[in-house]
Design an enzyme around this catalytic site. Structure first.
Site, PDB file in Angstrom:
ATOM      1  CB  CYS A 202      31.529   7.798  -0.481  1.00 59.37           C
ATOM      2  SG  CYS A 202      31.109   6.072  -0.756  1.00 59.37           S
TER       3      CYS A 202
ATOM      4  CG  HIS B 246      31.573 -22.250 -11.197  1.00 58.58           C
ATOM      5  ND1 HIS B 246      31.516 -22.949 -10.017  1.00 58.58           N
ATOM      6  CD2 HIS B 246      30.645 -22.819 -12.017  1.00 58.58           C
ATOM      7  CE1 HIS B 246      30.618 -23.922 -10.118  1.00 58.58           C
ATOM      8  NE2 HIS B 246      30.068 -23.850 -11.313  1.00 58.58           N
TER       9      HIS B 246
END
Length: 533
Positions: A76, A153
Site C-alpha cells: 500500500c 513531549h
C-alpha cells in the site's frame, strides 16, 4: 491495499451550471476513492461469481472498464506514494535498501517518508483553485506525512501534516486500523479532523475484532457526501476517499454484517459498493454527474494470506499482495464519465495508478512538473478518444525491477514470493497456486534469460515460453532495449524506509491535550527497520 476511485469534474471539456448556480467552475472536480487490499477478482464485472458489487458493476456498464490496470508496487504505502507523485517509489524514495527486493511500508515506527522535494497532487491542484479533502487512511495515501519526533513531549512535526501538503480538510487516520494496543509498548492509532486528533481507534472509534462490527465506512461516507454537497457549485474540488474496511482485520457496519456469501470480507465489499453507489447517485442528484470523472482502482492486489474470511480474490491471476506476479499488481479499474464515455466501453490500455496523477493534472488544465521524470501518463486520449498509448509496465519490489510488461508479454528478471523460512511457518502469498520455478522461495535471478509469459494466453503465469522459440526471441528483441534504457536513466532517490524508531509513533498527536489522550513516548532509539519479505 486499497481500491482507488477518482471522480473528476469535466467542466474543462463541457461547461456546466446547476439550476440556480450563478457561475460554473472552470475546471473539473476530482474525487478519488481508494479501497484497501481489494483484488481484481472481487468485482462481479470481472467474474466474481456471487455478483455482490451491483453498483461497481453498473458503474462499469455505464462507463469504461480497464482490465489491464496496474499498481506501482505490491504494497500500500509505496503504491500510494507513487499515485500522489506520479513517480515510481524508487524515484520518490519510498523504498528500502535494508535488503534486496524487500517490501517496506509505513508502520507507526518508520521515521522517513516522501521527501519535501516531491510535488504531491493536491499541492499542484491548489494552483488551479481546487479545494481538497482527504477522508480515511492518510499515511498510506500520503506516506510523506510519517510523523517525526522533535522532542519527547511533542511527538510529531507539524510540517508533515496533510494540511501542509495541499489538503484543506482531513478526516481519518495516519495509519491503518491495526490494534488494539496497550498504549504502552505501542499506542492506538489516532483519528483526525483537520489539524487535531478527535480520538483513537478501538477507544473512541470502536472496531469489534470478534464480530467485525465497525461504523467507520458509514462515517467516511458521510464525510464524503457532506463535502460534495458543500462544494458542488463552488470551487472545483478534489476528494480523496480512502476507506480501509477491506484491509485485515476487515470490518463492516451492523447492517451489512452477515449479508454476503463471501463471509466478513464480502460484507465489507458490499458496504463499500453500496457507499460508492450513494456517492454516484449524489453526483446525479446534484446535476454534476457529467462534470465529474470517476476512476475506480486499487493500490495492490488482495491479501491472499488473509483469505478467504479476511481477504479477497485476484482470480484468475497468480498470487497476491506482496508479490510482483499479476495477482499482486493488476487492479480492478473503472472510468465513469456520463456524457463523455459511451456506456459499456472496455479499454485494453495498459494503465497504472501513477497515471491518475498525470490525468488529474490534465483534467485541471495543468502540466506535470518538467524538472523530473514523471512515470504516469495522461489517460485522457484512451478515455475520451479510445486511443491506445504504447507504454511499458514496470513491476518493482523494493529496490529491484522484478519484471516488465510490454504489450501482452511479461518478462520476469527476478522471481520471489517469500522466503522458505516464512513459507514453512505458514506465510503463503500464493496459497494453492505455487508454480514450480516461478513462485520461488529463493530470490531467483533471470536477467540473462528472463522468464517470459504471454498474458493473453496465460494470465496465470503458469507456462513460460521456451527460450529456444522464435516467439521468445522476437519478444525479448522488443523488451530488452526498453529495460536497458530504463535502467540507464534510473536515478534512485535516497531510500526513506530504512530507519525505525519507537519514539516517532503516535504517542502525543496534535490535539491530544484537549482529549486527555497524550501518551509519554519512549527514549529515541533509531535502528534499521527489518523487512522480512
Amino acid at each position: 491495499m486499497a481500491t482507488v476511485v477518482m471522480v473528476f469534474g469535466a467542466s474543462l471539456f463541457l461547461g456546466w451550471a446547476s439550476p440556480g448556480a450563478e457561475a460554473a467552475p472552470q475546471t473539473p472536480n476530482i474525487v478519488l476513492l481508494l479501497m484497501d487490499d481489494m483484488g481484481w477478482g472481487d468485482l462481479g464485472v470481472n467474474g466474481e461469481p456471487s455478483r455482490e458489487t451491483p453498483n461497481l458493476d453498473r458503474m462499469a456498464a455505464e462507463g469504461m472498464l480497464f482490465p489491464d490496470f496496474y499498481t506501482a508496487n505490491p504494497l500500500c504505502s509505496p503504491s500510494r506514494a507513487a499515485l500522489l507523485t506520479g513517480r515510481l517509489p524508487i524515484r520518490n524514495g519510498f523504498y528500502t535498501t535494508n535488503g534486496h527486493a524487500r517490501n517496506a511500508y509505513t508502520p507507526q515506527e518508520v521515521v522517513g517518508g516522501i521527501q519535501d522535494s516531491e510535488f504531491l497532487l493536491p499541492e499542484l491542484l491548489k494552483k488551479a483553485g481546487y479545494v481538497n479533502k482527504i477522508v480515511g487512511k492518510c499515511i498510506c495515501e500520503v506516506p510523506e506525512m510519517a510523523w517525526v519526533p522533535v522532542s519527547r513531549h511533542m511527538g510529531h512535526r507539524p510540517q508533515f501534516h496533510p494540511l501542509k501538503h495541499g489538503f484543506d480538510e482531513w478526516f481519518g487516520s495516519p495509519n491503518c486500523h491495526f490494534g488494539p494496543y496497550d498504549n504502552k509498548a505501542r499506542p492506538n492509532i489516532p483519528v483526525y479532523r483537520n489539524w487535531e486528533m478527535v480520538g483513537r481507534f478501538y477507544e473512541d472509534f470502536p472496531i469489534n475484532l470478534k464480530t467485525g462490527e465497525a461504523n467507520l465506512t458509514q462515517i467516511y461516507l458521510k464525510e464524503a457526501m457532506d463535502f460534495i454537497k458543500q462544494q458542488a457549485y463552488k470551487q472545483p474540488f478534489f476528494l480523496y476517499w480512502a476507506v480501509d474496511a477491506t484491509h485485515a482485520p476487515v470490518y463492516a457496519s451492523k447492517a451489512f454484517l452477515g449479508t454476503s456469501q463471501r463471509g466478513r470480507y464480502g460484507d465489507a465489499v458490499r458496504e463499500i459498493d453500496d457507499s460508492i453507489g450513494k456517492i454516484l447517485k449524489l453526483l446525479q442528484d446534484l446535476g454534476i454527474q457529467e462534470n465529474t470523472f470517476v476512476f475506480f482502482t486499487s493500490d495492490n492486489g488482495a491479501a491472499l494470506i488473509s483469505a478467504p474470511s479476511q481477504g479477497g480474490s485476484n482470480a484468475p491471476f497468480l498470487c497476491g499482495k506482496e508479490t510482483t506476479f499479476e495477482g499482486g499488481m493488476r487492479e480492478p479499474a473503472i472510468a465513469w464519465w456520463p456524457g463523455h464515455i459511451s456506456a459499456g466501453q472496455v479499454s485494453h490500455q495498459l494503465g497504472n495508478v501513477m497515471d491518475l496523477f498525470t490525468t488529474s493534472l490534465s483534467l485541471a488544465g495543468l502540466q506535470p512538473p518538467g524538472d523530473r521524470e514523471i512515470d504516469g501518463i495522461d489517460l485522457l486520449p484512451a478515455i475520451t478518444q479510445g486511443k491506445l498509448i504504447d507504454r511499458p509496465i514496470f513491476y518493482y519490489r523494493g529496490n529491484e525491477m522484478m519484471a516488465i510488461r510490454v504489450g501482452l508479454y511479461k518478462a520476469h528478471y527476478w522471481t520471489w514470493s517469500n522466503s522458505w523460512e516464512e513459507f514453512s511457518e505458514g506465510v503463503d502469498f500464493c496459497p494453492g497456486q505455487n508454480v514450480s520455478g516461478v513462485t520461488t522461495h529463493n530470490q531467483e535471478k533471470h536477467t540473462e534469460l528472463p522468464l517470459l509469459f504471454h498474458l493473453g494466453r496465460d494470465p496465470g503465469e503458469k507456462y513460460p515460453i521456451s527460450v529456444s522459440s522464435p516467439e521468445y526471441q522476437a519478444a525479448l528483441h522488443r523488451i530488452s532495449p526498453i529495460v536497458e534504457e530504463h535502467e540507464k536513466t534510473m536515478i534512485p532517490a535516497a531510500p526513506q524506509l530504512n530507519v525505525c524508531n519507537p519514539a516517532v509513533m503516535n504517542w502525543a498527536p496534535p490535539g491530544c491535550e484537549k482529549l486527555g489522550k497524550c501518551l509519554s513516548p519512549p527514549e529515541s532509539t533509531p535502528k534499521k527497520c527489518f523487512w522480512p519479505h
